[in-house]
Design a protein around this motif. Structure first.
Motif, short mmCIF file in Angstrom:
data_model
loop_
_atom_site.label_atom_id
_atom_site.label_comp_id
_atom_site.label_asym_id
_atom_site.label_seq_id
_atom_site.Cartn_x
_atom_site.Cartn_y
_atom_site.Cartn_z
N ASP A 142 2.77 3.29 -5.55
CA ASP A 142 1.64 3.23 -4.57
C ASP A 142 1.28 4.33 -3.72
O ASP A 142 2.16 5.30 -3.46
CB ASP A 142 2.06 1.94 -3.48
N VAL A 177 -0.55 5.84 -0.44
CA VAL A 177 -0.83 5.30 1.18
C VAL A 177 -1.57 6.79 1.69
O VAL A 177 -1.16 7.80 1.26
CB VAL A 177 0.22 4.94 1.85
N SER A 189 4.86 3.62 10.99
CA SER A 189 4.73 2.98 9.41
C SER A 189 4.79 1.71 9.34
O SER A 189 4.77 0.93 8.38
CB SER A 189 5.97 3.60 8.40
N LYS A 190 4.40 0.89 10.65
CA LYS A 190 4.33 -0.59 10.45
C LYS A 190 3.17 -1.01 9.32
O LYS A 190 2.13 -0.35 9.45
CB LYS A 190 3.80 -1.35 11.87
N LEU A 191 3.26 -1.98 8.51
CA LEU A 191 2.42 -2.38 7.40
C LEU A 191 0.85 -2.43 8.07
O LEU A 191 0.06 -2.23 7.49
CB LEU A 191 2.76 -3.72 6.69
N ASP A 192 0.80 -3.34 9.36
CA ASP A 192 -0.53 -3.59 9.91
C ASP A 192 -0.85 -2.65 10.90
O ASP A 192 -1.77 -3.18 11.51
CB ASP A 192 -0.36 -4.98 10.24
N ARG A 193 -0.51 -1.43 11.02
CA ARG A 193 -0.70 -0.62 12.23
C ARG A 193 -2.32 -0.14 12.37
O ARG A 193 -2.82 -0.03 13.16
CB ARG A 193 0.07 0.33 12.34
N ARG A 250 -3.88 0.83 4.66
CA ARG A 250 -2.21 1.19 5.00
C ARG A 250 -2.33 2.59 5.10
O ARG A 250 -2.59 3.42 4.27
CB ARG A 250 -1.39 0.83 3.62
N ILE A 273 0.27 5.48 7.22
CA ILE A 273 1.32 6.10 8.03
C ILE A 273 0.94 7.11 8.84
O ILE A 273 0.02 8.05 8.55
CB ILE A 273 2.50 6.56 7.16
#
Length: 230
Positions: A10, A12, A83-87, A92, A94
């Motif tokens: 993946d 990001v 690094s929260k998934l929905d920040r 996506r 970080i």
């Protein structure tokens, strides 16, 4: 033939967010930008950008700071990784946060002249986008720790300052009132300040002597085991 062993992994985005602190009129300040694109267009945010392929994190942070403020060679330190998934609702992402310390009195006009940015008192920070308020909180805690154990606070002062300015700076950073006599005695015991013959005449007719921080003396003392502790 070179095989790309990571092609199935993946991908990001990696963002850099800068918490920029300043000190002005005896208040600790933070520099925020009014976001001019979606999502969250028109809301206040930290100054940020994205990591480029040919730079490391420190280089990216320095670039982000310079691109919006024009400043370089200022004190910067990494705070934390978020690094929260929905920040970030867009994609996506970080983020690695850095805090920077600048002298507002020296740079304030040139920073604000052509940018949609504004200084806020640290106690009046508005609701920021995403998790930026959490970043500010973490950066402030780290700044308090560093200022208590290293003379980083001088990065926020003009080259020449009064003892009152120095005390008010530490009170603003630590968010506590300090006893004047004890504070002066503490810094006199460090033997890191050079008292000048010049005076600041803006606060009283008698005036207040100006001081300079002796960085060279500090580094020599550290080599001999000196410990800076407020």
């Amino acid at each position: 033939m070179v095989l790309n062993n990571y092609r199935k992994e993946d991908k990001v985005l990696l963002a850099i967010d800068c918490i920029i602190f300043g000190f002005y009129q005896e208040e600790l300040k933070i520099l925020l930008v009014e976001r001019d694109f979606e999502p969250a267009k028109g809301e206040w945010a930290l100054i940020g950008g994205f990591l480029k392929n040919k730079e490391n994190l420190d280089e990216a942070a320095a670039r982000v700071l310079k691109n919006l403020t024009g400043l370089s060679n200022v004190y910067m330190e990494q705070v934390h990784c978020y690094s929260k998934l929905d920040r970030d609702p867009a994609e996506r992402t970080i983020s690695v946060a850095y805090f920077a310390l600048i002298n507002i009195a020296h740079h304030c006009k040139e920073i604000l002249r052509e940018n949609p940015i504004k200084w806020f008192d640290i106690k009046d920070v508005p609701e920021l986008i995403f998790d930026h308020n959490a970043m500010v909180k973490d950066a402030l805690l780290l700044l308090r720790n560093r200022a208590s154990n290293k003379p980083v606070g001088f990065e926020l002062l003009p080259e020449k300052f009064t003892m009152r300015q120095l005390q008010k700076l530490y009170e603003a950073i630590l968010d506590t009132e300090l006893d004047k006599r004890n504070f002066i005695n503490k810094f006199n015991s460090f033997d890191l300040l050079n008292k000048l013959k010049e005076k600041d005449m803006s606060s009283s007719k008698k005036g207040a002597f100006l001081f300079e921080f002796d960085e060279e003396k500090y580094h020599k003392k550290v080599e001999k085991g000196f410990s800076f502790k407020i």
